[in-house]
Design a protein around this motif. Structure first.
Motif, PDB file in Angstrom:
ATOM      1  N   THR A  35      48.190  52.241 -14.077  1.00  0.00           N
ATOM      2  CA  THR A  35      47.341  52.243 -15.277  1.00  0.00           C
ATOM      3  C   THR A  35      46.213  51.239 -15.076  1.00  0.00           C
ATOM      4  O   THR A  35      46.461  50.045 -14.893  1.00  0.00           O
ATOM      5  N   GLU A  36      45.008  51.735 -15.097  1.00  0.00           N
ATOM      6  CA  GLU A  36      43.833  50.883 -14.890  1.00  0.00           C
ATOM      7  C   GLU A  36      43.002  50.839 -16.160  1.00  0.00           C
ATOM      8  O   GLU A  36      42.969  51.812 -16.932  1.00  0.00           O
ATOM      9  N   HIS A  37      42.302  49.733 -16.376  1.00  0.00           N
ATOM     10  CA  HIS A  37      41.300  49.688 -17.444  1.00  0.00           C
ATOM     11  C   HIS A  37      40.132  50.540 -16.972  1.00  0.00           C
ATOM     12  O   HIS A  37      39.180  50.054 -16.354  1.00  0.00           O
ATOM     13  N   GLY A  79      44.048  47.295 -12.208  1.00  0.00           N
ATOM     14  CA  GLY A  79      43.151  48.148 -11.418  1.00  0.00           C
ATOM     15  C   GLY A  79      43.641  48.109 -10.004  1.00  0.00           C
ATOM     16  O   GLY A  79      44.604  47.382  -9.720  1.00  0.00           O
ATOM     17  N   GLY A  80      43.028  48.871  -9.122  1.00  0.00           N
ATOM     18  CA  GLY A  80      41.785  49.562  -9.218  1.00  0.00           C
ATOM     19  C   GLY A  80      40.540  48.673  -9.129  1.00  0.00           C
ATOM     20  O   GLY A  80      40.600  47.448  -9.037  1.00  0.00           O
ATOM     21  N   ASN A  81      39.423  49.396  -9.090  1.00  0.00           N
ATOM     22  CA  ASN A  81      38.134  48.725  -8.961  1.00  0.00           C
ATOM     23  C   ASN A  81      37.870  47.763 -10.117  1.00  0.00           C
ATOM     24  O   ASN A  81      37.159  46.778  -9.955  1.00  0.00           O
ATOM     25  N   PHE A  82      38.450  48.043 -11.273  1.00  0.00           N
ATOM     26  CA  PHE A  82      38.291  47.186 -12.449  1.00  0.00           C
ATOM     27  C   PHE A  82      38.663  45.736 -12.140  1.00  0.00           C
ATOM     28  O   PHE A  82      38.039  44.796 -12.633  1.00  0.00           O
ATOM     29  N   GLY A 180      44.418  41.958  -3.738  1.00  0.00           N
ATOM     30  CA  GLY A 180      43.141  42.650  -3.890  1.00  0.00           C
ATOM     31  C   GLY A 180      43.276  44.157  -3.835  1.00  0.00           C
ATOM     32  O   GLY A 180      44.347  44.692  -3.536  1.00  0.00           O
ATOM     33  N   ASN A 181      42.166  44.814  -4.151  1.00  0.00           N
ATOM     34  CA  ASN A 181      42.115  46.276  -4.189  1.00  0.00           C
ATOM     35  C   ASN A 181      40.880  46.778  -3.445  1.00  0.00           C
ATOM     36  O   ASN A 181      39.757  46.379  -3.787  1.00  0.00           O
ATOM     37  N   GLU A 182      41.069  47.607  -2.463  1.00  0.00           N
ATOM     38  CA  GLU A 182      39.971  48.303  -1.758  1.00  0.00           C
ATOM     39  C   GLU A 182      38.791  47.377  -1.449  1.00  0.00           C
ATOM     40  O   GLU A 182      37.631  47.804  -1.581  1.00  0.00           O
ATOM     41  N   VAL A 183      39.067  46.164  -1.024  1.00  0.00           N
ATOM     42  CA  VAL A 183      37.986  45.179  -0.828  1.00  0.00           C
ATOM     43  C   VAL A 183      37.061  45.545   0.336  1.00  0.00           C
ATOM     44  O   VAL A 183      36.020  44.932   0.526  1.00  0.00           O
ATOM     45  N   LEU A 250      44.576  57.126  -0.570  1.00  0.00           N
ATOM     46  CA  LEU A 250      43.839  58.333  -0.200  1.00  0.00           C
ATOM     47  C   LEU A 250      43.772  59.276  -1.389  1.00  0.00           C
ATOM     48  O   LEU A 250      44.751  59.432  -2.124  1.00  0.00           O
ATOM     49  N   TYR A 251      42.600  59.879  -1.581  1.00  0.00           N
ATOM     50  CA  TYR A 251      42.441  60.982  -2.538  1.00  0.00           C
ATOM     51  C   TYR A 251      42.023  62.203  -1.733  1.00  0.00           C
ATOM     52  O   TYR A 251      41.202  62.089  -0.819  1.00  0.00           O
ATOM     53  N   THR A 252      42.597  63.355  -2.058  1.00  0.00           N
ATOM     54  CA  THR A 252      42.257  64.577  -1.344  1.00  0.00           C
ATOM     55  C   THR A 252      41.734  65.601  -2.349  1.00  0.00           C
ATOM     56  O   THR A 252      42.078  65.541  -3.537  1.00  0.00           O
ATOM     57  N   ASP A 299      49.672  52.864  -2.828  1.00  0.00           N
ATOM     58  CA  ASP A 299      49.566  52.561  -4.257  1.00  0.00           C
ATOM     59  C   ASP A 299      48.391  53.222  -4.971  1.00  0.00           C
ATOM     60  O   ASP A 299      48.136  52.909  -6.151  1.00  0.00           O
ATOM     61  N   GLU A 300      47.711  54.153  -4.323  1.00  0.00           N
ATOM     62  CA  GLU A 300      46.835  55.112  -5.017  1.00  0.00           C
ATOM     63  C   GLU A 300      46.855  56.390  -4.203  1.00  0.00           C
ATOM     64  O   GLU A 300      46.478  56.384  -3.026  1.00  0.00           O
ATOM     65  N   TRP A 301      47.275  57.458  -4.822  1.00  0.00           N
ATOM     66  CA  TRP A 301      47.238  58.767  -4.161  1.00  0.00           C
ATOM     67  C   TRP A 301      47.073  59.830  -5.235  1.00  0.00           C
ATOM     68  O   TRP A 301      47.538  59.664  -6.351  1.00  0.00           O
ATOM     69  N   ALA A 347      47.789  57.933  -8.841  1.00  0.00           N
ATOM     70  CA  ALA A 347      46.638  57.395  -9.562  1.00  0.00           C
ATOM     71  C   ALA A 347      45.998  58.560 -10.311  1.00  0.00           C
ATOM     72  O   ALA A 347      45.514  59.471  -9.675  1.00  0.00           O
ATOM     73  N   GLN A 348      46.079  58.484 -11.646  1.00  0.00           N
ATOM     74  CA  GLN A 348      46.689  57.423 -12.448  1.00  0.00           C
ATOM     75  C   GLN A 348      47.707  58.044 -13.398  1.00  0.00           C
ATOM     76  O   GLN A 348      47.936  59.244 -13.343  1.00  0.00           O
ATOM     77  N   SER A 349      48.263  57.225 -14.315  1.00  0.00           N
ATOM     78  CA  SER A 349      49.374  57.729 -15.127  1.00  0.00           C
ATOM     79  C   SER A 349      48.950  58.470 -16.397  1.00  0.00           C
ATOM     80  O   SER A 349      49.678  59.334 -16.866  1.00  0.00           O
TER      81      SER A 349
HETATM   82  O1  AHR Z   1      41.966  55.345  -9.325  1.00  0.00           O
HETATM   83  C1  AHR Z   1      40.583  55.343  -9.449  1.00  0.00           C
HETATM   84  C2  AHR Z   1      39.897  54.392  -8.487  1.00  0.00           C
HETATM   85  O2  AHR Z   1      39.987  54.876  -7.181  1.00  0.00           O
HETATM   86  C3  AHR Z   1      40.460  53.016  -8.411  1.00  0.00           C
HETATM   87  O3  AHR Z   1      39.926  52.172  -9.364  1.00  0.00           O
HETATM   88  C4  AHR Z   1      40.033  52.533  -7.052  1.00  0.00           C
HETATM   89  O4  AHR Z   1      40.909  51.596  -6.504  1.00  0.00           O
HETATM   90  C5  AHR Z   1      39.921  53.811  -6.249  1.00  0.00           C
HETATM   91  O5  AHR Z   1      38.722  53.851  -5.549  1.00  0.00           O
END
Ligand code: AHR
Length: 497
Positions: A35-37, A79-82, A180-183, A250-252, A299-301, A347-349
């Motif tokens: 859950t991200e803001h 987050g996430g990028n937040f 950190g996240n995706e730094v 990874l997002y596909t 932790d993000e798919w 990602a995400q709930s």
């Molecule tokens: O889940 C959406 C975004 O995707 C996240 O904020 C980020 O970590 C990724 O790029």
């Protein structure tokens, strides 16, 4: 693990399952959430004060019930990028004194009405475990240490006392913390280099573990198949033993159905490559075998087309049956690679690229809800070896490198055996046109059948018309089983071991 033997299209496929061929435990954390803001995930998703569907905390009761139904064991936050500009202190204490801030990642305004204490309370009600991600963008180590002390401190110290003053006497004992996240990404506030990140992550990890040695730290990797991964594994996985899990994301997606459903196989190769890089680091850094090998924290798919549903617009993807089958392949990947997976978080709930959508009057379960629900319910326990003999899809893939690196059979398969001795075999017939009659060797007695499908690969679930659902049935085990075109089928039977 599934071994694959390619046969010609006119031969009859076979799936061979033997419950005695146990490979490893499947971590329950495989079915984690996030859950991200961002968009309507927190505000209007899990937190919706004033809505008659919410409880006295402002938490949506229908969302809580859905999370419980999905048996989500752990939820990553905030987050996430937040997180790259998030200052956790903004989100604690009296609500009317919390500052409103410009939010840079998704270009909104953060009211801070929902923060650490609200998240902890929500997790407790859901019956899930919190997993926090640290701000390694504009955040400092002091701030990170203070957050850890606020959450976990049991002594008479400033931030532990602040938590008490805010009405929470007992420490939250948050075990999982991400460095950190995706730094690595250009979209990131304070994007960094692998050299600079490795140095900082090592220093932060040392300090955080001095403050609380019981925590588990998750290092920020990329996809498993990038040079970032090669550098940071080598630099941070050392005899100092500060890293417990290795994060990859990874997002596909593809508008082409067969590219869409084979795309998650890139993640499978990514997991294997990340594990190889971890092993290489362990060899080159002379890590003694007594130190356990860090597991992968995926932790993000998910399936996400960032052009179709941009983050700044709330990323409210409308998932199709094709996407539900891609999610089924994703989940098969995690079960097949279970020996390496410590955690995975869809990602995400809620609402943002999510299987679960809220309206002001209720919830909608998207197509992708059903594979998650089935896997979380049944694919627990231990992963078992499967041999698959079938034909192979030979067309294009996304990314293109899947072709040549990974097999793409028409059936995507994994199997597990639960504590109750019940075998669950998950079979995705990725083909949009052809049903497949398959001999299932090793199946005993009568099987429960759970099937997710729909009229055609493009159908979606919208409010009032949920086209893709789960169908329950039985199979007497006689002859071959016909796996319908574009479907996920789970067969379950009692093993005789
Ligand atoms: O889940 C959406 C975004 O995707 C996240 O904020 C980020 O970590 C990724 O790029």
């Amino acid at each position: 693990m599934t071994t694959f033997t390619k046969i010609s299209e006119d031969e009859r496929p076979t799936i061979t399952v033997d419950a005695r061929n146990v490979i490893s435990r499947i971590s329950d954390y495989t079915y984690g959430g996030f859950t991200e803001h961002m968009g309507r995930c927190i505000y209007g998703g899990i937190y919706d004060p004033g809505n008659p569907l919410s409880d006295e905390n402002g938490f949506r009761k229908d969302v809580i019930e859905a999370m419980q139904d999905l048996k989500v064991p752990v939820v990553r936050y905030p987050g996430g990028n937040f997180v790259a500009t998030y200052h956790w202190m903004d989100g604690v204490g009296p609500r009317d004194q919390r500052p409103k801030r410009p939010e840079l990642a998704w270009q909104g305004i953060e009211t801070n009405q929902f923060g650490t204490d609200e998240f902890m309370k929500w997790c407790k009600i859901v019956g899930t475990e919190p997993y926090l991600c640290l701000n390694m963008g504009t955040g400092t180590l002091d701030e990170a240490l203070a957050w850890l002390e606020y959450c976990n401190g049991a002594k008479d110290t400033h931030y532990a006392n602040l938590r008490r003053a805010n009405g929470h006497p007992a420490p939250y004992a948050v075990k999982y913390w991400a460095l950190g996240n995706e730094v690595y990404g250009p979209w990131q506030i304070e994007q960094t280099t692998p050299q600079s990140y490795s140095h900082k992550a090592h220093q932060w990890a040392k300090a955080l573990k001095l403050l609380d040695p019981s925590i588990q730290l998750i290092l920020c990797g990329e996809s498993g198949f990038s040079s970032w991964d090669a550098h940071v594994t080598r630099a941070c996985i050392t005899p100092a033993n500060l890293i417990d899990m290795y994060s990859i994301h990874l997002y596909t997606s593809s508008d082409n159905h067969l590219e869409n459903v084979t795309a998650p196989l890139a993640a499978e190769r990514g997991i294997q490559m990340a594990v190889s890089l971890i092993d290489l680091a362990r060899i080159e850094n002379s890590i003694p075998p007594s130190i356990p090998r860090p597991k992968i924290c995926f932790d993000e798919w998910n399936v996400w087309d960032m052009f179709r549903s941009p983050g700044e617009a709330g990323a409210e993807e409308k998932y199709t049956l094709s996407d539900a089958l891609a999610v089924s392949v994703w989940l098969n990947v995690f079960v097949r690679q279970a020996r390496y997976i410590g955690m995975a978080n869809v990602a995400q709930s809620v609402n943002v690229i999510s299987p679960l959508m809220t309206t002001k009057d209720g919830i909608v379960k998207q197509t992708t809800w059903w594979p998650l629900w089935l896997f979380s319910r049944f694919m627990r326990g231990k992963t078992i070896g499967v041999n698959l003999r079938c034909g192979e899809y030979e067309g294009g893939t996304k990314p293109g490198w899947i072709r040549g690196a990974v097999d793409t059979p028409w059936l995507d398969v994994s199997a597990a055996v639960g504590k109750d001795g019940v075998v669950s075999l998950a079979v995705v017939n990725i083909c949009g046109e052809r049903d497949r009659e398959v001999v299932v060797e090793g199946m005993r007695g009568v099987a429960e059948v759970w099937e997710v499908s729909g009229r055609e690969v493009g159908v979606t679930n919208v409010e009032g018309m949920e086209e893709v659902k789960v169908r329950e049935g039985r199979w007497d085990g006689k002859g071959a089983y016909t796996f319908p075109r574009h479907s996920l089928t789970m067969l379950r039977w009692k093993a005789d071991v």
